[in-house]
Motif scaffolding. Structure first.
Motif, PDB file in Angstrom:
ATOM      1  N   ASP A 149       1.140  -1.219  -0.045  1.00 48.71           N
ATOM      2  CA  ASP A 149       0.142   0.104  -0.033  1.00 48.71           C
ATOM      3  C   ASP A 149       1.041   1.400   0.491  1.00 48.71           C
ATOM      4  O   ASP A 149       1.805   1.645   0.997  1.00 48.71           O
ATOM      5  N   LEU A 150       0.730   2.253  -1.577  1.00 48.32           N
ATOM      6  CA  LEU A 150       1.628   3.068  -1.483  1.00 48.32           C
ATOM      7  C   LEU A 150       0.984   4.456  -1.474  1.00 48.32           C
ATOM      8  O   LEU A 150       2.004   5.617  -0.278  1.00 48.32           O
ATOM      9  N   THR A 209      -3.453  -5.911   2.790  1.00 43.72           N
ATOM     10  CA  THR A 209      -2.644  -4.719   2.647  1.00 43.72           C
ATOM     11  C   THR A 209      -1.025  -5.034   3.452  1.00 43.72           C
ATOM     12  O   THR A 209      -1.301  -5.608   5.035  1.00 43.72           O
ATOM     13  N   THR A 210       0.114  -4.532   3.325  1.00 45.09           N
ATOM     14  CA  THR A 210       0.616  -3.978   4.163  1.00 45.09           C
ATOM     15  C   THR A 210       1.313  -2.650   3.679  1.00 45.09           C
ATOM     16  O   THR A 210       1.504  -2.512   2.133  1.00 45.09           O
ATOM     17  N   ASP A 211       1.694  -1.916   4.410  1.00 43.81           N
ATOM     18  CA  ASP A 211       2.317  -0.544   4.054  1.00 43.81           C
ATOM     19  C   ASP A 211       3.497  -0.705   3.326  1.00 43.81           C
ATOM     20  O   ASP A 211       4.596  -1.332   3.801  1.00 43.81           O
ATOM     21  N   ALA A 212       3.721   0.323   2.327  1.00 49.58           N
ATOM     22  CA  ALA A 212       4.475  -0.163   1.180  1.00 49.58           C
ATOM     23  C   ALA A 212       6.161   0.920   1.778  1.00 49.58           C
ATOM     24  O   ALA A 212       6.903   0.726   1.305  1.00 49.58           O
ATOM     25  N   GLY A 213       6.013   1.941   3.269  1.00 46.93           N
ATOM     26  CA  GLY A 213       7.258   2.411   3.625  1.00 46.93           C
ATOM     27  C   GLY A 213       8.015   3.318   2.522  1.00 46.93           C
ATOM     28  O   GLY A 213       6.198   4.367   2.136  1.00 46.93           O
ATOM     29  N   ARG A 230      -0.756  10.737  -1.804  1.00 46.84           N
ATOM     30  CA  ARG A 230      -0.229  10.428  -0.513  1.00 46.84           C
ATOM     31  C   ARG A 230      -1.063  11.450   0.664  1.00 46.84           C
ATOM     32  O   ARG A 230      -1.800  11.246   1.257  1.00 46.84           O
ATOM     33  N   SER A 231      -0.503  13.244  -0.161  1.00 44.95           N
ATOM     34  CA  SER A 231      -0.654  13.574   1.181  1.00 44.95           C
ATOM     35  C   SER A 231      -2.357  14.781   0.196  1.00 44.95           C
ATOM     36  O   SER A 231      -2.993  15.311   1.134  1.00 44.95           O
ATOM     37  N   GLY A 232      -3.153  13.557  -0.153  1.00 46.98           N
ATOM     38  CA  GLY A 232      -4.334  14.118  -0.701  1.00 46.98           C
ATOM     39  C   GLY A 232      -4.890  14.661  -1.711  1.00 46.98           C
ATOM     40  O   GLY A 232      -6.345  15.226  -1.401  1.00 46.98           O
ATOM     41  N   GLY A 233      -4.379  15.114  -2.358  1.00 46.14           N
ATOM     42  CA  GLY A 233      -4.115  15.978  -3.450  1.00 46.14           C
ATOM     43  C   GLY A 233      -4.939  14.947  -4.521  1.00 46.14           C
ATOM     44  O   GLY A 233      -6.303  16.153  -5.383  1.00 46.14           O
TER      45      GLY A 233
END
Ligand SMILES: NC(=O)c1ccc[n+]([C@@H]2O[C@H](COP(=O)([O-])OP(=O)(O)OC[C@H]3O[C@@H](n4cnc5c(N)ncnc54)[C@H](OP(=O)(O)O)[C@@H]3O)[C@@H](O)[C@H]2O)c1
Length: 270
Positions: A149-150, A209-213, A230-233
């Motif tokens: 999960d990116l 899912t796993t956090d892609a970091g 990721r910042s909601g854009g």
């Protein structure tokens, strides 16, 4: 005559299907020899000149190995010389936005600007993530492994690639979308984990899912785009798909149901 580039890819293959269904003449471009297609490579100007000869409109899909507009520009040079009238470009949501001192989708933006400056009639298609990106993780899903999960808590209005293709065909075959820049979103905002949960429900088996970091390992162009999302854009829904197609945009769940087979063990590559 319409030239479909990226014709063997996710969106282009649906454009080819829709044009075929409608009996609209087209040329499907691929780097490989294919029946009824035209063999050409964005890296080979002579092949592009042959591909655009006698063409009125081009569906432009580029996936350059490095994030530059070089492939778009090579096609535009050939298109201008051949007198191509219209370019429908597959771009990406957020192109031109600024994030952490960099430009999101800089190469898509550069290509869009070159199309506008080149005197073509144009339509720019700017989708967010395709629902079909989940197919990249098919092997992990089949193995019961977590998928990376990116984008974390941020949401995107994931779009069904069939809707993107249908809008492309509308733009290629009529003039109502000339000079339009469409943000082709799906109908609902979803996190990646919410997409996985829907897929899990549809498949009837766990999809974790796993956090892609950190995004540090990604190429710079991708890092900016994913960081921005990721910042909601990209967390917004538009009515552009329903406005063009006269029906609601497809949901992620509908896409997942239609592609259930692709996630079952032993399924061949699409
Ligand atoms: N995935 C997403 O979530 C997303 C979201 C927004 C925007 N986009 C944009 O959508 C575009 C990708 O569309 P897609 O997913 O439909 O593409 P795709 O499935 O990756 O297919 C692209 C096709 O381009 C052809 N191609 C690759 N290199 C080429 C070259 N040097 N010369 C000629 N053809 C070449 C390949 O066909 P052959 O192998 O047959 O030559 C390939 O089938 C990108 O510009 C991306 O930025 C993607």
């Amino acid at each position: 005559m319409i030239l479909v580039t990226g014709a063997t890819g996710t969106i282009g293959s649906h454009v080819v299907r829709l044009l075929t269904e409608r009996g609209v003449p087209f040329r499907a471009m691929s780097r490989r020899e294919r029946p009824g297609g035209v063999r050409a490579d964005f890296e080979d100007p002579a092949s592009l000149a042959a591909a655009v000869a006698g063409v009125d409109s081009v569906f432009l899909v580029t996936v350059p190995p490095v994030p530059t507009a070089d492939h778009d520009l090579a096609l535009l040079t050939a298109a201008r010389a051949a007198g191509v009238r219209k370019i429908v470009k597959l771009s990406a949501i957020g192109s031109g936005e600024r994030f952490e001192g960099a430009t999101v989708g800089a190469w898509h933006l550069a290509a869009e600007e070159a199309i506008e400056a080149g005197g073509f009639v144009w339509t720019m298609l700017r989708p967010p993530s395709f629902a079909s990106n989940l197919l990249w993780h098919r092997a992990l899903v089949q193995a019961g492994e977590p998928i990376p999960d990116l984008t974390g808590d941020s949401r995107q209005a994931v779009v069904d690639p069939r809707d993107v293709a249908a809008v492309a065909v509308a733009a290629l075959t009529g003039d109502a979308h000339d000079g339009r820049r469409y943000d082709l979103t799906g109908p609902e905002l979803l996190t990646f984990a919410e997409q996985a949960a829907i897929l899990e429900r549809v498949l009837g088996r766990p999809v974790r899912t796993t956090d892609a970091g950190a995004l540090d390992g990604l190429p710079a162009g991708m890092r900016t785009g994913i960081g921005w999302a990721r910042s909601g854009g990209a967390a917004y829904v538009t009515d552009h798909v329903p406005r063009v197609l006269g029906r609601p945009a497809g949901t992620f769940e509908r896409w997942a149901r239609d592609h259930r087979e692709a996630f079952t063990a032993g399924a061949s590559n699409p």
